[in-house]
Design an enzyme around this catalytic site. Sequence first.
Site, PDB file in Angstrom:
ATOM      1  N   ASP A   1      48.021 109.201  56.265  1.00 51.84           N
ATOM      2  CA  ASP A   1      47.271 109.262  57.525  1.00 51.84           C
ATOM      3  C   ASP A   1      47.271 107.935  58.297  1.00 51.84           C
ATOM      4  OD1 ASP A   1      46.426 111.945  57.253  1.00 51.84           O
ATOM      5  OD2 ASP A   1      44.824 111.335  55.896  1.00 51.84           O
TER       6      ASP A   1
ATOM      7  N   HIS B   1      53.250 113.067  55.278  1.00 50.00           N
ATOM      8  CA  HIS B   1      52.733 111.828  55.874  1.00 50.00           C
ATOM      9  C   HIS B   1      51.580 111.263  55.074  1.00 50.00           C
ATOM     10  CE1 HIS B   1      49.910 114.829  57.411  1.00 50.00           C
ATOM     11  NE2 HIS B   1      49.081 113.860  57.731  1.00 50.00           N
TER      12      HIS B   1
ATOM     13  N   HIS C   1      50.843 113.880  52.169  1.00 51.17           N
ATOM     14  CA  HIS C   1      50.464 115.283  52.150  1.00 51.17           C
ATOM     15  C   HIS C   1      51.163 116.048  53.269  1.00 51.17           C
ATOM     16  CE1 HIS C   1      47.519 112.998  54.470  1.00 51.17           C
ATOM     17  NE2 HIS C   1      47.334 114.079  55.216  1.00 51.17           N
TER      18      HIS C   1
ATOM     19  N   ARG D   1      37.557 116.407  58.362  1.00 52.30           N
ATOM     20  CA  ARG D   1      37.957 115.251  57.537  1.00 52.30           C
ATOM     21  C   ARG D   1      37.131 114.019  57.863  1.00 52.30           C
ATOM     22  NH1 ARG D   1      43.834 113.145  58.756  1.00 52.30           N
ATOM     23  NH2 ARG D   1      42.881 111.265  59.602  1.00 52.30           N
TER      24      ARG D   1
HETATM   25  C1  SIN Z   1      45.591 116.072  57.388  1.00 56.04           C
HETATM   26  O1  SIN Z   1      46.745 115.706  57.541  1.00 56.04           O
HETATM   27  O2  SIN Z   1      44.664 115.284  57.344  1.00 56.04           O
HETATM   28  C2  SIN Z   1      45.256 117.549  57.315  1.00 56.04           C
HETATM   29  C3  SIN Z   1      45.831 118.242  56.167  1.00 56.04           C
HETATM   30  C4  SIN Z   1      45.533 119.713  56.212  1.00 56.04           C
HETATM   31  O3  SIN Z   1      45.254 120.254  57.290  1.00 56.04           O
HETATM   32  O4  SIN Z   1      45.586 120.334  55.162  1.00 56.04           O
END
Ligand code: SIN
Length: 281
Positions: free
Chosen positions: A109, A107, A257, A272
């Site tokens: 974000d 995805h 990611h 984050r």
């Molecule tokens: C995310 O999708 O922001 C998190 C990615 C992760 O947990 O590595």
Amino acid sequence: MRIEATPVGDYNRIRVEPVTGSIGAEIGGVDLRELDDEIIAELEQAWLDHKVLFFRDQDLTHEQHLTYGRAFGQLEVHPFSPHVDDHPEILVIDSTPEKFVSAEVWHSDVTFRECPPLGSILLGRVIPPYGGDTCFANMELAYELLPDQIKSEIDGLYGVHSYVKGFGRNMSTEELAETYEKFPDQKHPLVRTHPQTGRKGLFMARNFMLTIDGMTADESRALRHRLYDQSSIPEIQVRFRWRPNSIAQWDNRCTQHYAVPDHGGWRRRVERVTLIGDRPA
Ligand code: SIN
């Protein structure tokens, strides 16, 4: 397939070591608590060139994490995810033996926003002894590697994005309706042009894209799944092994990611900050 490696620019204040020829660079020689305009400009250039930056040993407080994020723009508050006490702009993903949490889907974000984020800066706080890596994919290469016939087919098409598939899963009908007022479905081009580099890339998120505008359910499903498959091409990926105080900083406009949920019962906590973006075009 042979990938043309991204050239490495000239840098005076930071060290830039590509992790693969197609995406991701490890950045050294910099303490993210001590920045100046020249370092930020070099980081910005490296970020545009390599799409995902990785840092090690950056022991940032919450305030320093926020300050680092604000060096690249304004931060947003996630409407549904938990956050650090007193710091709504710091989203928390805390997977514990009691409650497993993982973004185990390719995805980009928060694509259910009208203006999805520009990028995200994820800091590893508690890292399991094994597993829990994050994989990233270069969505400009994902687009380039499509057959010409599919490129023509998707030119001018829009994906319909919504929070309902992921965050709406456990909402009551009333909650869903109320939330929909604030976050109606958004149409984003399947192929977006990066506002800074002018490069074209696939723009999708498997957990948020519901359908393709104007297509029947069957047509949309077949095309979406064909496009989703592009993220799994090994040549366009990089995989990041976390350590405490590591950072991954990705450009949400041209990457996807996937957090790999293979850390068993071990705790994994990452935090984050997320930069406000523009409307995809
Ligand atoms: C995310 O999708 O922001 C998190 C990615 C992760 O947990 O590595």
